[in-house]
Design an enzyme around this catalytic site. Sequence first.
Site, PDB file in Angstrom:
ATOM      1  N   ILE A  85     -39.875  46.028  -6.166  1.00  0.00           N
ATOM      2  CA  ILE A  85     -39.822  46.190  -4.876  1.00  0.00           C
ATOM      3  C   ILE A  85     -39.638  47.931  -4.527  1.00  0.00           C
ATOM      4  O   ILE A  85     -39.097  48.701  -5.352  1.00  0.00           O
ATOM      5  CB  ILE A  85     -38.434  45.674  -4.186  1.00  0.00           C
ATOM      6  CG1 ILE A  85     -37.965  44.823  -5.155  1.00  0.00           C
ATOM      7  CG2 ILE A  85     -38.915  44.821  -2.788  1.00  0.00           C
ATOM      8  CD1 ILE A  85     -36.509  43.971  -4.525  1.00  0.00           C
ATOM      9  N   LYS A 123     -28.715  43.598  -4.283  1.00  0.00           N
ATOM     10  CA  LYS A 123     -29.720  43.880  -5.755  1.00  0.00           C
ATOM     11  C   LYS A 123     -28.920  44.060  -6.875  1.00  0.00           C
ATOM     12  O   LYS A 123     -27.915  44.917  -7.274  1.00  0.00           O
ATOM     13  CB  LYS A 123     -30.458  45.206  -5.247  1.00  0.00           C
ATOM     14  CG  LYS A 123     -31.297  45.724  -6.237  1.00  0.00           C
ATOM     15  CD  LYS A 123     -32.384  46.979  -5.849  1.00  0.00           C
ATOM     16  CE  LYS A 123     -33.436  47.077  -6.690  1.00  0.00           C
ATOM     17  NZ  LYS A 123     -33.056  47.452  -8.124  1.00  0.00           N
TER      18      LYS A 123
HETATM   19  S1  IVH Z   1     -36.956  40.546  -5.360  1.00  0.00           S
HETATM   20  C1  IVH Z   1     -41.242  40.743  -4.568  1.00  0.00           C
HETATM   21  N1  IVH Z   1     -34.554  40.328  -5.322  1.00  0.00           N
HETATM   22  O1  IVH Z   1     -35.132  44.846  -8.612  1.00  0.00           O
HETATM   23  C2  IVH Z   1     -39.841  41.141  -4.804  1.00  0.00           C
HETATM   24  N2  IVH Z   1     -35.223  41.952  -6.898  1.00  0.00           N
HETATM   25  O2  IVH Z   1     -38.062  46.142  -8.352  1.00  0.00           O
HETATM   26  C3  IVH Z   1     -39.506  40.782  -6.232  1.00  0.00           C
HETATM   27  N3  IVH Z   1     -33.810  42.663  -8.216  1.00  0.00           N
HETATM   28  O3  IVH Z   1     -36.123  44.504 -11.805  1.00  0.00           O
HETATM   29  C4  IVH Z   1     -38.027  41.270  -6.551  1.00  0.00           C
HETATM   30  N4  IVH Z   1     -32.077  42.092  -7.466  1.00  0.00           N
HETATM   31  O4  IVH Z   1     -35.286  42.122 -10.900  1.00  0.00           O
HETATM   32  C5  IVH Z   1     -35.424  40.747  -5.916  1.00  0.00           C
HETATM   33  N5  IVH Z   1     -32.074  40.178  -4.670  1.00  0.00           N
HETATM   34  C6  IVH Z   1     -33.172  40.727  -5.524  1.00  0.00           C
HETATM   35  C7  IVH Z   1     -33.203  41.741  -6.892  1.00  0.00           C
HETATM   36  C8  IVH Z   1     -34.285  42.197  -7.299  1.00  0.00           C
HETATM   37  C9  IVH Z   1     -32.135  42.731  -8.326  1.00  0.00           C
HETATM   38  C10 IVH Z   1     -34.600  43.702  -9.421  1.00  0.00           C
HETATM   39  C11 IVH Z   1     -35.514  42.650 -10.111  1.00  0.00           C
HETATM   40  C12 IVH Z   1     -36.560  43.940 -10.404  1.00  0.00           C
HETATM   41  C13 IVH Z   1     -36.378  45.074  -9.331  1.00  0.00           C
HETATM   42  C14 IVH Z   1     -37.140  44.890  -8.216  1.00  0.00           C
END
Ligand code: IVH
Length: 687
Positions: A85, A123
């Site tokens: 993201i 996050k």
């Molecule tokens: S959504 C299409 N939601 O952040 C979106 N990611 O760059 C995909 N992460 O390492 C990710 N909390 O593991 C999403 N609530 C959350 C998140 C999350 C942590 C991490 C994810 C990845 C990074 C995204």
Amino acid sequence: MSPDPAIIERTGWLRAELARHEHAYYVLDAPTIPDAEYDRLYRELEDIETTWPELASPDSPTRRVGGKPLAQFRAVRHRVPMLSIRTETDTEESGAFAFDARVRRELGFDESDPAVEYAAELKFDGLAMSLRYEHGVLVQAATRGDGETGEDVTANVRTVRAIPLRLPGDAPPVLEVRGEIYMRRDDFDTLNASQMAAGEKVFVNPRNAAAGSIRQLDPGIAARRPLRFFAYGLGEVDGWDLPATHAGVLDALAAHGLPVCEHRAVLVGAAGLAQFHTRMGALRASLAFDIDGVVYKVNALALQRQLGFVTREPRWAVAHKYPAQEAVTRLRGIEVQVGRTGAVTPVARLEPIFVGGVTVTNATLHNQDEIDRKDVRIGDWVVVRRAGDVIPEIVGPVVDRREHDLPRFDLLASLPLRDGLPACPVCGSHVVRGEDEAVARCTGGLYCPAQRKQALLHFAGRRAMDIEGLGDKLVEQLVDAAIVKTPVDIYRLGILALANLERMGEKSAQNLLAAIDSSRNTTLSRFIFALGIRNVGEATARDLALHFGSLDAVMAADADRLQQVPDVGPVVAKCIVDFFAEAHNREVIEQLRAAGVRWEEGAPAPIAAGAHAGKTFVLTGTLPTMTRDEAKALIESHGGKVAGSVSKKTDYVVAGADAGSKLAKAESLGIDIIDEAGLLALLDRGD
Ligand code: IVH
């Protein structure tokens, strides 16, 4: 012979039941049965599976850990890529407005269009994981890798008990769940403590510990690491009616038994997002796990599809960060501070660094053990952590960045010397560290400016010299104005110095002087207690007074003689010896004598002779600080008698915890019932 239907049914029931309890414990944080009961069900299932191997099943709760260590992880191609993201680096609320404005522009919205609805969540600071369920059974777990291809870590992920091996109820043919593997901070601390005890490597933070654990080739090791999981999205899905919104997806995943974090919300417009950011920011320090921001996602999946992607990032999501709680900086030096209780603590002097929203220049290192455990050395690059309003701390050195061998830090060796021994940097009294103690302490309790206020308050306390009216406000003023430095100065106070203090008229000054004067006549046990010797509480002070009969005898006693006193062991004995060995303390005692402070001395003569002569006490239950023998000795030394049973002739019943029939009898006879504090007060008063 094959198992009869009742056994087969029982097996299914046990598996569902164990999975339900795991879910309650690890996902809902609300255990439904005692551990022992869980263990009993677990063993029953194990026994059945041993007896009837044909009933074995990979999704059984008994099969979380299994298989041999791998030589390497297999590569897994993600059927739906794992995206990242975009990050909003502006940690102020303007970050939320910038994202909303971008989304509206991409959607071609103008002011007349309605506010966009968002799903907001945390996050998590762990590592991304994709879980593949086929017909409800967990068949594969893969890391993100480069987003296209990750590693097959199924054996390790199966050991994470928050992750169901089988989804209860009806499940679609294919359901890939995306989420974060993480470790809670309390679990991380426990893990590091046991790693330390086993001489194994300690981890810098929960994220590294989680990542390191998932990358273990031996699932047996991963199983001992306290990992958790939160679901936040989907990968490939087949045969499932998708909800219309992201929030709906999360609710559906939770309904399928997957862990979804409770801190999420559906919000409208930029202001709603900004509020969520602020609200979660305030919660951050009290969460059980680390987060580094919040994530906003356009809630309607239809709008998400419309927005699409730029390179590897969706346009419909953003991570809105918080100020980092950890940062790396250089350890310039270690200085020593002396606390109110004489604890000599090392304080790290750092190259100034912005972390947790403030510039940090100092951090606590607690004590020598902590320095040894973390192996931090002056000149190291170190990880500094500041969570919320918590005092900044050094997490550990970045060992890879140690350019050349640096000497280890030795707290006692860094102190100035007096007579060849380590001395307090504040007052020059000797500093000692008990064998079983983590903390080194200044022994100049009566003399050291760093300990002054605390020592004076204790000295004047009700159970010590009992100087009425000399409380913390007054001590504060007297010390700050340098009128009182040691307890002796209290006895040199004049009416003028006092009457000039804040909130102190002539009348109260006179009352205080009278109270000070009457405190000059005290008892030996009160005086010993008043000295504030470490580990010498009221009971020990009393025992010392009874045993030795005079202060000179206590002062002359060595550790062996001191240990003849009930309840005085080597630690307490050493504290007493160290205290009187310090010339500064002896000087203050001499000055107190010269200032007219007197205490009753002599053999274990009844302290309040005769006051309780002939009075009969009965002891029942467990007293908080005294053994039965001690209480008896104390009563007898005051002229009282201790009887074994309650009768009309009993004067007092001294009741402690779990007092039984004697108490009931005393109540029925209307006899005075007192507790330990009441007994002490009674004997002290001599009434
Ligand atoms: S959504 C299409 N939601 O952040 C979106 N990611 O760059 C995909 N992460 O390492 C990710 N909390 O593991 C999403 N609530 C959350 C998140 C999350 C942590 C991490 C994810 C990845 C990074 C995204």
